[in-house]
Design an enzyme around this catalytic site. Structure first.
Site, mmCIF file in Angstrom:
data_model
loop_
_atom_site.group_PDB
_atom_site.id
_atom_site.type_symbol
_atom_site.label_atom_id
_atom_site.label_comp_id
_atom_site.label_asym_id
_atom_site.label_seq_id
_atom_site.Cartn_x
_atom_site.Cartn_y
_atom_site.Cartn_z
ATOM 1 N N HIS A 264 49.221 8.186 67.085
ATOM 2 C CA HIS A 264 48.218 7.516 67.922
ATOM 3 C C HIS A 264 48.696 7.291 69.346
ATOM 4 C CE1 HIS A 264 46.418 5.759 63.952
ATOM 5 N NE2 HIS A 264 46.050 7.007 64.157
ATOM 6 N N ARG B 4 49.130 -6.310 75.982
ATOM 7 C CA ARG B 4 49.868 -5.813 74.799
ATOM 8 C C ARG B 4 51.173 -5.157 75.216
ATOM 9 N NH1 ARG B 4 45.907 -2.078 71.693
ATOM 10 N NH2 ARG B 4 47.554 -2.054 70.106
HETATM 11 C C1 BV8 Z 1 38.961 10.539 64.728
HETATM 12 C C2 BV8 Z 1 45.737 3.261 68.841
HETATM 13 C C3 BV8 Z 1 37.540 12.382 64.996
HETATM 14 C C4 BV8 Z 1 44.924 2.392 69.758
HETATM 15 C C5 BV8 Z 1 44.546 3.306 66.707
HETATM 16 C C6 BV8 Z 1 33.091 7.516 64.325
HETATM 17 C C7 BV8 Z 1 33.440 8.558 65.173
HETATM 18 C C8 BV8 Z 1 34.637 9.258 65.033
HETATM 19 C C9 BV8 Z 1 35.543 8.845 64.069
HETATM 20 C C10 BV8 Z 1 35.184 7.796 63.252
HETATM 21 C C11 BV8 Z 1 33.986 7.138 63.341
HETATM 22 N N1 BV8 Z 1 33.943 6.162 62.371
HETATM 23 C C12 BV8 Z 1 35.084 6.193 61.669
HETATM 24 C C13 BV8 Z 1 35.836 7.171 62.183
HETATM 25 C C14 BV8 Z 1 37.149 7.525 61.830
HETATM 26 C C15 BV8 Z 1 38.063 6.531 62.518
HETATM 27 C C16 BV8 Z 1 38.486 5.572 61.447
HETATM 28 O O1 BV8 Z 1 39.290 5.945 60.619
HETATM 29 N N2 BV8 Z 1 37.915 4.351 61.450
HETATM 30 C C17 BV8 Z 1 38.255 3.424 60.407
HETATM 31 C C18 BV8 Z 1 38.282 2.005 60.966
HETATM 32 C C19 BV8 Z 1 37.228 3.587 59.292
HETATM 33 N N3 BV8 Z 1 39.182 7.269 63.056
HETATM 34 C C20 BV8 Z 1 39.163 7.660 64.328
HETATM 35 O O2 BV8 Z 1 38.310 7.384 65.122
HETATM 36 C C21 BV8 Z 1 40.331 8.578 64.708
HETATM 37 N N4 BV8 Z 1 39.801 9.731 65.364
HETATM 38 O O3 BV8 Z 1 38.637 10.438 63.579
HETATM 39 O O4 BV8 Z 1 38.475 11.487 65.572
HETATM 40 C C22 BV8 Z 1 37.353 13.453 65.972
HETATM 41 C C23 BV8 Z 1 37.890 14.713 65.697
HETATM 42 C C24 BV8 Z 1 37.672 15.725 66.607
HETATM 43 C C25 BV8 Z 1 36.973 15.477 67.794
HETATM 44 C C26 BV8 Z 1 36.465 14.195 68.065
HETATM 45 C C27 BV8 Z 1 36.661 13.161 67.151
HETATM 46 C C28 BV8 Z 1 41.252 7.863 65.664
HETATM 47 C C29 BV8 Z 1 41.905 6.696 64.969
HETATM 48 C C30 BV8 Z 1 43.013 6.120 65.864
HETATM 49 C C31 BV8 Z 1 42.584 4.771 66.396
HETATM 50 N N5 BV8 Z 1 43.701 4.187 67.168
HETATM 51 N N6 BV8 Z 1 45.554 2.823 67.461
HETATM 52 C C32 BV8 Z 1 45.508 1.008 69.901
HETATM 53 O O5 BV8 Z 1 46.377 0.615 69.093
HETATM 54 O O6 BV8 Z 1 45.083 0.316 70.844
HETATM 55 S S1 BV8 Z 1 44.409 2.824 65.101
HETATM 56 C C33 BV8 Z 1 45.148 1.335 64.827
HETATM 57 O O7 BV8 Z 1 44.965 1.113 63.425
HETATM 58 C C34 BV8 Z 1 46.643 1.244 64.998
HETATM 59 O O8 BV8 Z 1 47.281 2.439 65.351
HETATM 60 C C35 BV8 Z 1 47.115 0.845 63.586
HETATM 61 O O9 BV8 Z 1 48.412 1.203 63.327
HETATM 62 C C36 BV8 Z 1 46.139 1.628 62.837
HETATM 63 C C37 BV8 Z 1 45.983 1.564 61.379
HETATM 64 O O10 BV8 Z 1 46.077 0.287 60.956
HETATM 65 P P1 BV8 Z 1 47.444 -0.099 60.176
HETATM 66 O O11 BV8 Z 1 48.598 0.464 60.902
HETATM 67 O O12 BV8 Z 1 47.296 0.255 58.765
HETATM 68 O O13 BV8 Z 1 47.446 -1.614 60.435
HETATM 69 P P2 BV8 Z 1 46.581 -2.671 59.645
HETATM 70 O O14 BV8 Z 1 46.575 -3.900 60.475
HETATM 71 O O15 BV8 Z 1 45.309 -2.059 59.200
HETATM 72 O O16 BV8 Z 1 47.428 -2.928 58.301
HETATM 73 C C38 BV8 Z 1 48.703 -3.503 58.379
HETATM 74 C C39 BV8 Z 1 49.281 -3.425 56.992
HETATM 75 O O17 BV8 Z 1 50.605 -3.967 57.048
HETATM 76 C C40 BV8 Z 1 48.523 -4.246 55.960
HETATM 77 O O18 BV8 Z 1 48.349 -3.482 54.776
HETATM 78 C C41 BV8 Z 1 49.454 -5.428 55.683
HETATM 79 O O19 BV8 Z 1 49.383 -5.858 54.327
HETATM 80 C C42 BV8 Z 1 50.799 -4.836 55.967
HETATM 81 N N7 BV8 Z 1 51.827 -5.802 56.392
HETATM 82 C C43 BV8 Z 1 51.649 -7.013 56.966
HETATM 83 N N8 BV8 Z 1 52.854 -7.576 57.214
HETATM 84 C C44 BV8 Z 1 53.794 -6.687 56.787
HETATM 85 C C45 BV8 Z 1 53.144 -5.553 56.278
HETATM 86 N N9 BV8 Z 1 53.802 -4.497 55.785
HETATM 87 C C46 BV8 Z 1 55.152 -4.547 55.790
HETATM 88 N N10 BV8 Z 1 55.855 -5.600 56.270
HETATM 89 C C47 BV8 Z 1 55.214 -6.675 56.765
HETATM 90 N N11 BV8 Z 1 55.918 -7.723 57.233
#
Ligand code: BV8
Length: 257
Positions: A120, A71
């Site tokens: 992130h 990446r």
């Molecule tokens: C946390 C870095 C708590 C890495 C990323 C179990 C345990 C703990 C937490 C959880 C758990 N289960 C769930 C959670 C919460 C979890 C979470 O939210 N999960 C989701 C899936 C439900 N969150 C976490 O784990 C976070 N930490 O909660 O910790 C904690 C607190 C204290 C102590 C201990 C623990 C950490 C989350 C961070 C994860 N890391 N990235 C890497 O990249 O390798 S997240 C990753 O997803 C990317 O950063 C990305 O940016 C991000 C979000 O996705 P989007 O950016 O929205 O991208 P996506 O593809 O989804 O959407 C793209 C959009 O663009 C679409 O809507 C599309 O229509 C649109 N689009 C397409 N083309 C275009 C466009 N828009 C404009 N123009 C275009 N041309």
């Protein structure tokens, strides 16, 4: 779209302080697949959410390290697109603009945005897994002994633990200062502009909720409705590369009148 753009520009024109929340969609037109899109080639068989975790790295450090190396290579070859550049240009028209990005590609900074909060982390930085010298213990790969640099992954020169990308994995907390700054911006700005996020990853996805609860108007740019669309005042249903330059042009026209 023209009418939506002018309504959005009218909102944008008056604000002293703008908070931009961006996701993977804003980098799509630079050639970086969004997080939810299927990956290509060798990595197509892997789910990013399964690889971007500390458990996956501990289980198979080489696999996860190689995924990030792949990446990094991709991101190193792309440039900011017209959407990133338009967001950076907004700083010439508005007193205060902060970009709260979920992206780890550094393209907002490359485009010229001067106040970017990396929620992130950043794929081009590396750190000791144990953060043995404080959070984060960053390590410059080029400073390692030559034969160490080619290890996949290399070891920390201070404590010998594995080196990992300085990004936030699932299940890991976001950097405290970044999250605090983002929450402050989300509740203290006069307008929030959300670009290219599905609004599914927390706590970043909670930032628009904070803005909504503070009665702050929200504009969204996304080719399709997202998890945040129910919260927004205006949805510009288009890509960032199209909508953001049009929004900037409408703002410049209004300023020239
Ligand atoms: C946390 C870095 C708590 C890495 C990323 C179990 C345990 C703990 C937490 C959880 C758990 N289960 C769930 C959670 C919460 C979890 C979470 O939210 N999960 C989701 C899936 C439900 N969150 C976490 O784990 C976070 N930490 O909660 O910790 C904690 C607190 C204290 C102590 C201990 C623990 C950490 C989350 C961070 C994860 N890391 N990235 C890497 O990249 O390798 S997240 C990753 O997803 C990317 O950063 C990305 O940016 C991000 C979000 O996705 P989007 O950016 O929205 O991208 P996506 O593809 O989804 O959407 C793209 C959009 O663009 C679409 O809507 C599309 O229509 C649109 N689009 C397409 N083309 C275009 C466009 N828009 C404009 N123009 C275009 N041309």
């Amino acid at each position: 779209m023209k009418e939506t753009i002018s309504r959005a520009a009218a909102l944008l024109a008056q604000v002293p302080s703008l908070a931009i929340l961006s996701g993977a969609g804003v980098s799509k037109e630079s050639g970086i697949p969004t997080f939810r899109e299927a990956q290509t080639g060798l990595w197509a068989q892997y789910d990013p959410q399964q690889l971007a975790t500390p458990q996956a790295f501990r289980r198979d450090p080489k696999l996860v390290w190689d995924w990030y190396t792949y990446r990094r290579g991709l991101i190193g070859r792309v440039r900011p697109n017209a959407g990133h550049l338009a967001l950076a240009e907004l700083e010439k028209h508005l007193p205060r603009v902060v970009v709260l990005t979920q992206n780890i590609d550094g393209l907002h900074q490359q485009a010229g945005s001067t106040d970017v909060v990396e929620l992130h982390g950043n794929i081009m930085r590396n750190k000791c897994f144990a953060n043995c010298r404080g959070r984060p213990t960053l390590v410059e790969l080029s400073s390692l002994p030559i034969d160490d640099q080619t290890r996949t992954p290399p070891s920390c020169p201070h404590c010998g633990d594995l080196i990992r990308p300085d990004v936030v994995w699932y299940g890991e907390p976001l950097p405290e200062t970044a999250l605090a700054r983002a929450q402050l911006a989300a509740t203290g700005c006069d307008l929030m502009l959300i670009v290219g996020t599905s609004g599914t990853v927390y706590p970043a996805a909670a930032l628009p909720v904070l803005a909504r609860e503070a009665d702050i108007p929200i504009i969204e740019v996304n080719p399709q409705p997202s998890g945040v669309t129910p919260l927004v005042d205006i949805l510009i249903q288009a890509s960032g590369g199209t909508a953001l330059p049009a929004l900037l042009a409408a703002l410049e026209d209004a300023a020239a009148r």
